[in-house]
Design a protein around this motif. Sequence first.
Motif, PDB file in Angstrom:
ATOM      1  N   ASP A   1       1.549  -9.646   2.107  1.00 50.58           N
ATOM      2  CA  ASP A   1       2.622  -9.622   3.059  1.00 50.58           C
ATOM      3  C   ASP A   1       3.576 -10.734   2.899  1.00 50.58           C
ATOM      4  O   ASP A   1       4.669 -10.312   3.127  1.00 50.58           O
ATOM      5  CB  ASP A   1       2.155  -9.302   4.670  1.00 50.58           C
ATOM      6  CG  ASP A   1       1.366 -10.459   4.775  1.00 50.58           C
ATOM      7  OD1 ASP A   1       0.684 -11.104   4.097  1.00 50.58           O
ATOM      8  OD2 ASP A   1       1.342 -10.947   6.172  1.00 50.58           O
ATOM      9  N   LEU A   2       2.925 -11.840   2.561  1.00 51.54           N
ATOM     10  CA  LEU A   2       3.974 -12.954   2.339  1.00 51.54           C
ATOM     11  C   LEU A   2       4.902 -13.280   0.952  1.00 51.54           C
ATOM     12  O   LEU A   2       5.880 -13.405   1.104  1.00 51.54           O
ATOM     13  CB  LEU A   2       3.218 -14.281   2.629  1.00 51.54           C
ATOM     14  CG  LEU A   2       2.584 -14.579   4.037  1.00 51.54           C
ATOM     15  CD1 LEU A   2       2.022 -15.720   4.244  1.00 51.54           C
ATOM     16  CD2 LEU A   2       3.926 -14.530   5.007  1.00 51.54           C
TER      17      LEU A   2
ATOM     18  N   ALA B   1      10.163 -11.521  -1.914  1.00 49.61           N
ATOM     19  CA  ALA B   1      11.032 -10.735  -2.431  1.00 49.61           C
ATOM     20  C   ALA B   1      11.990 -10.361  -1.463  1.00 49.61           C
ATOM     21  O   ALA B   1      13.387 -10.285  -1.946  1.00 49.61           O
ATOM     22  CB  ALA B   1      10.280  -9.336  -2.691  1.00 49.61           C
ATOM     23  N   GLU B   2      11.851 -10.436  -0.190  1.00 47.14           N
ATOM     24  CA  GLU B   2      12.880 -10.006   0.740  1.00 47.14           C
ATOM     25  C   GLU B   2      13.887 -11.030   0.975  1.00 47.14           C
ATOM     26  O   GLU B   2      15.008 -10.754   1.109  1.00 47.14           O
ATOM     27  CB  GLU B   2      12.386  -9.731   2.132  1.00 47.14           C
ATOM     28  CG  GLU B   2      11.710  -8.066   2.290  1.00 47.14           C
ATOM     29  CD  GLU B   2      10.511  -8.225   3.213  1.00 47.14           C
ATOM     30  OE1 GLU B   2      10.021  -7.105   3.418  1.00 47.14           O
ATOM     31  OE2 GLU B   2      10.422  -9.302   3.989  1.00 47.14           O
TER      32      GLU B   2
ATOM     33  N   THR C   1      10.417  -2.206  -4.556  1.00 47.30           N
ATOM     34  CA  THR C   1      10.411  -1.944  -5.894  1.00 47.30           C
ATOM     35  C   THR C   1      11.078  -0.547  -6.209  1.00 47.30           C
ATOM     36  O   THR C   1      12.078  -0.386  -6.829  1.00 47.30           O
ATOM     37  CB  THR C   1       8.745  -2.098  -6.163  1.00 47.30           C
ATOM     38  OG1 THR C   1       8.160  -0.821  -5.400  1.00 47.30           O
ATOM     39  CG2 THR C   1       8.435  -3.207  -5.974  1.00 47.30           C
ATOM     40  N   VAL C   2      10.363   0.386  -5.768  1.00 46.09           N
ATOM     41  CA  VAL C   2      11.067   1.874  -6.051  1.00 46.09           C
ATOM     42  C   VAL C   2      12.323   2.098  -5.295  1.00 46.09           C
ATOM     43  O   VAL C   2      13.253   2.558  -5.930  1.00 46.09           O
ATOM     44  CB  VAL C   2      10.103   3.031  -5.405  1.00 46.09           C
ATOM     45  CG1 VAL C   2      10.617   4.286  -5.755  1.00 46.09           C
ATOM     46  CG2 VAL C   2       8.629   2.635  -6.070  1.00 46.09           C
ATOM     47  N   GLY C   3      12.617   1.536  -4.081  1.00 45.61           N
ATOM     48  CA  GLY C   3      13.956   1.596  -3.425  1.00 45.61           C
ATOM     49  C   GLY C   3      15.028   0.744  -4.092  1.00 45.61           C
ATOM     50  O   GLY C   3      16.039   1.135  -3.761  1.00 45.61           O
TER      51      GLY C   3
ATOM     52  N   ASP D   1       7.269  -5.395 -13.866  1.00 43.66           N
ATOM     53  CA  ASP D   1       8.247  -4.378 -13.835  1.00 43.66           C
ATOM     54  C   ASP D   1       9.013  -4.036 -12.357  1.00 43.66           C
ATOM     55  O   ASP D   1      10.059  -3.822 -12.171  1.00 43.66           O
ATOM     56  CB  ASP D   1       7.819  -3.116 -14.406  1.00 43.66           C
ATOM     57  CG  ASP D   1       7.694  -3.136 -15.847  1.00 43.66           C
ATOM     58  OD1 ASP D   1       7.852  -4.227 -16.510  1.00 43.66           O
ATOM     59  OD2 ASP D   1       6.879  -2.183 -16.474  1.00 43.66           O
ATOM     60  N   ALA D   2       8.207  -4.016 -11.563  1.00 43.58           N
ATOM     61  CA  ALA D   2       8.571  -3.644 -10.129  1.00 43.58           C
ATOM     62  C   ALA D   2       9.267  -4.662  -9.433  1.00 43.58           C
ATOM     63  O   ALA D   2      10.243  -4.682  -8.402  1.00 43.58           O
ATOM     64  CB  ALA D   2       7.050  -3.205  -9.269  1.00 43.58           C
ATOM     65  N   PHE D   3       8.722  -6.057  -9.732  1.00 44.98           N
ATOM     66  CA  PHE D   3       9.323  -7.054  -8.836  1.00 44.98           C
ATOM     67  C   PHE D   3      10.200  -8.031  -9.800  1.00 44.98           C
ATOM     68  O   PHE D   3      10.985  -9.004  -9.301  1.00 44.98           O
ATOM     69  CB  PHE D   3       8.288  -8.017  -8.332  1.00 44.98           C
ATOM     70  CG  PHE D   3       7.712  -7.374  -7.020  1.00 44.98           C
ATOM     71  CD1 PHE D   3       8.081  -7.447  -5.671  1.00 44.98           C
ATOM     72  CD2 PHE D   3       6.434  -6.771  -6.952  1.00 44.98           C
ATOM     73  CE1 PHE D   3       7.727  -6.934  -4.735  1.00 44.98           C
ATOM     74  CE2 PHE D   3       5.807  -6.351  -6.030  1.00 44.98           C
ATOM     75  CZ  PHE D   3       6.431  -6.199  -4.849  1.00 44.98           C
ATOM     76  N   ARG D   4      10.499  -7.551 -10.914  1.00 45.90           N
ATOM     77  CA  ARG D   4      11.055  -8.475 -12.039  1.00 45.90           C
ATOM     78  C   ARG D   4      10.805  -9.972 -12.041  1.00 45.90           C
ATOM     79  O   ARG D   4      11.741 -10.852 -11.785  1.00 45.90           O
ATOM     80  CB  ARG D   4      12.670  -8.163 -11.698  1.00 45.90           C
ATOM     81  CG  ARG D   4      13.111  -6.672 -11.663  1.00 45.90           C
ATOM     82  CD  ARG D   4      13.191  -6.159 -13.001  1.00 45.90           C
ATOM     83  NE  ARG D   4      13.256  -4.618 -12.842  1.00 45.90           N
ATOM     84  CZ  ARG D   4      14.397  -3.943 -12.926  1.00 45.90           C
ATOM     85  NH1 ARG D   4      15.483  -4.851 -13.220  1.00 45.90           N
ATOM     86  NH2 ARG D   4      14.552  -2.688 -12.992  1.00 45.90           N
TER      87      ARG D   4
END
Length: 480
Positions: free
Chosen positions: A146-147, A152-153, A121-123, A187-190
């Motif tokens: 975690d999943l 997201a990854e 997110t921040v990255g 916002d963080a993950f869109r």
Amino acid sequence: ACGFCFVAQPPSQPLQMAPRGSSSTGPGSLVTDELRDLLLEYAELQAPGSPTAGTSPEREPAARSAKAATKGKDGEQDTKDEDMVVDPWTVSGRIDYMKLINQFGSCKITPELLQRIERLTVGKGHVKALHPWLRRDIFFSHRDLDLICKCAEQGIPFYLYTGRGPNSAALHLGHLLPFMMTKWLQDAFRVPLVIQMTDDEKFLWKGDYVEGEGDDLMRFRGLTTENAKDIIACGFDKAKTFIFSDLEYFGHMYPNILRIWKAVTFSTAKGAFGFDGDSNIGQIGFPAIQAAPSFPSTFKIPFGNRDDMCCLIPCAIDQDPYFRVTRDISHKLVRDADKHVLKGKPALVHSKFFPPLQGSTGKMSSSDENSAVFLTDTAEQIHKKIFNYAQSGEKKDGSGADLEMDVAFQWLKFFLDDDGLLAKIEAEYGSGVGEFRSSDSVKGKLVEVLQEIVREHQEHRAKLNNEVVAEWMAVRKLEF
């Protein structure tokens, strides 16, 4: 309930269970009724003739309330633990959050998981920093977060699900919390978001019928529109957000509601939610309506027929027992569940409780005006409530304060963004030395913070009308 604002309310008399804990135990042993229940459940699954004999049970732990029943020295009941009761409808006693994790079987959010979220997110430049509630351990527990990070990854889409049961026109700050966190996650993950407005639930539990006049069902639909204004004012992304009334969206949900009704027995529903002979048939059937949004196939138009998406639900820890029932039958609602990242189950991230003004051991309540700061309060009302009703932990001898019992400090942990200033207040108020050595100084800072939050929210809400709300509630394809 404040944490996940639309969880089914209990019947007037919750299910009563016979006392347990009568088996003998040695001095210093630790035997919980929750553990005993799980052992008995496992024994039933392993009984000769059982279709699951010889296998490990795959179901979620039974959706029971967390009522501490530990045995202390010499087998005496630990009265401090006994006072802690946490279920979807009741929160009382001094809360031991690690005990809740152990009893509910959830997982602690670790520093490693926070670093992973930060990278995703921040990255990526989506947000400036981790949300303070993650940094400060306010959101502290999870199921399969975690999943969600794995999704997201790997570029696998997921969505957020939260909601509100509209039973009053004015929301208080406790109601706002899940939406504030959900906004950050969006916002963080869109990612897209669905917000369920359970006007049907509130009618089933709170509705009235007057002979010659009829019922008040549509009053709750009206409250949905008013509450939606407060939710929209939080600043969600309209292109990614769908707010829906159960009264209006029910037809879209009905196939999944039917599947859930088929999958959950009345015995399970009775044990989980306390239904009895006085429960109306709408109440008994309602949990399936709340569970349905956990599955992407409920939103064929908003999600463009993507039924492989994962779901993340931010909620308070007291709502976890409800979603354990949902997770238990989720494989029946998702096509090719074995290929689904979460096996069809919704993921959850749990928050601690937001304390009422009078004490830090429970939750705020709409029924007690002086237990909460409402989004309609004036600056003067906020000042009066904090100084007159906020429980102080300041010690009489001037040696500092019990910060765990001090409501003003606990509220600053939720609403003061500045980590450095919060640490300064914690050190000075805790020791009774410095600028923030007194209760009045800490309450004054809290009043300043809350007045700004409520003022800004009121300004955003004032720009909204019923036509704008209708646009947010239109059934349409979301962007993601």
